[in-house]
Motif scaffolding. Structure first.
Motif: not given
Ligand SMILES: [Zn+2]
Length: 260
Positions: A134-138, A150-157, A160-166, A254-256
């Motif tokens: 969360p700190d990196l996303l913030r 919108s930051t999370v979706y960009k990070y998903f794309e 470096d670290h694979p994340i899943c979104l629900f 956001v799940v990882w």
């Protein structure tokens, strides 16, 4: 590359802008030949009206959150750049601005907005060497003046670290996505409530919202994923971080996994 992203990169290079936070977004809109107005809109967040030669973009002045305001403007600018011969009047609501499951033009405009606000090169550089959480996303949202979503979706794309979104709404899972070739199989719960032991369920059942410091919560692998018969939940370290919008009753989980 997606057409939205490509158009965004072309526009930015024509404008000679590397960093979108170095210049007010309004100036980019004017520079492209559209007029930007801010006023209260009752049923939409943004709107574009195409005239014979000019276009007027209106953004809802009731939007109090700068990250969202920027996203709406960039989204309308995307319609201006990509769809000027295809539409005359277009209204955007929270539904069309949503990243999941949208029509063709909305997806293009969202991809355009995402790339204008968070150019791939800068985004990747900003992620590099930073542990996901969360700190990196913030930090990224602050750096690019964007919404966390919108930051999370960009990070998903690009991250470096694979994340899943629900994504859940009114205690029902609407959509989810996982990276291609993700090693864990997701239990499909679309249209069902989030798993009982998920952080999302804590919000829907108990209105629980964690403080910043505690927003990274450890969960079981079996919470969101299939646990194979030969696997043990104790051997995995999974985390869930929820971006909650109480006003709309939505949760983006956001799940990882962190490897031991
Ligand atoms: Zn739109």
């Amino acid at each position: 590359m997606s057409p939205g992203k490509l158009a965004a990169q072309q526009m930015m290079s024509e404008c000679g802008i590397d960093d979108p936070t170095s210049i007010p977004l309004d100036l980019i809109v004017y520079g492209r030949g559209a007029t930007l107005i801010e006023k209260p809109l009752s049923n939409s967040e943004g709107r574009i009206v195409f005239g014979k030669t000019k276009a007027i973009i209106t953004v809802n002045s009731d939007i109090s959150y700068e990250g969202k305001r920027r996203f709406v403007i960039a989204h309308e600018l995307g319609h201006f750049e990509l769809h000027r011969n295809l539409i005359l009047v277009h209204n955007d609501t929270d539904a069309t601005l949503e990243y999941f499951k949208n029509g063709h033009q909305e997806t293009e405009a969202n991809e355009f907005a995402s790339e204008v606000l968070m150019p791939e090169k800068l985004f990747k550089a900003e992620c590099k060497g930073n542990k996901f959480g969360p700190d990196l996303l913030r930090h990224l949202a602050e750096r690019f003046q964007t919404s966390l979503t919108s930051t999370v979706y960009k990070y998903f794309e690009l991250g470096d670290h694979p994340i899943c979104l629900f994504y859940s709404f009114n205690n029902q899972i609407k959509y989810w996505k996982r990276p291609e070739e993700y090693p864990h199989y997701i239990n499909d719960r679309t249209k069902l409530p989030p798993p009982e032991d998920s952080v999302a369920a804590e919000f829907f059942n108990e209105q629980k919202i964690y403080r910043k410091e505690d927003s990274k919560q450890q969960i079981w692998k079996s919470t969101w994923f299939e646990l194979k018969s030969w696997e043990n939940d104790n051997d995995f370290r999974f985390y869930e971080y929820c971006i909650i919008t109480p006003k709309y009753n939505t949760v983006l989980s956001v799940v990882w996994e962190e490897l031991k």
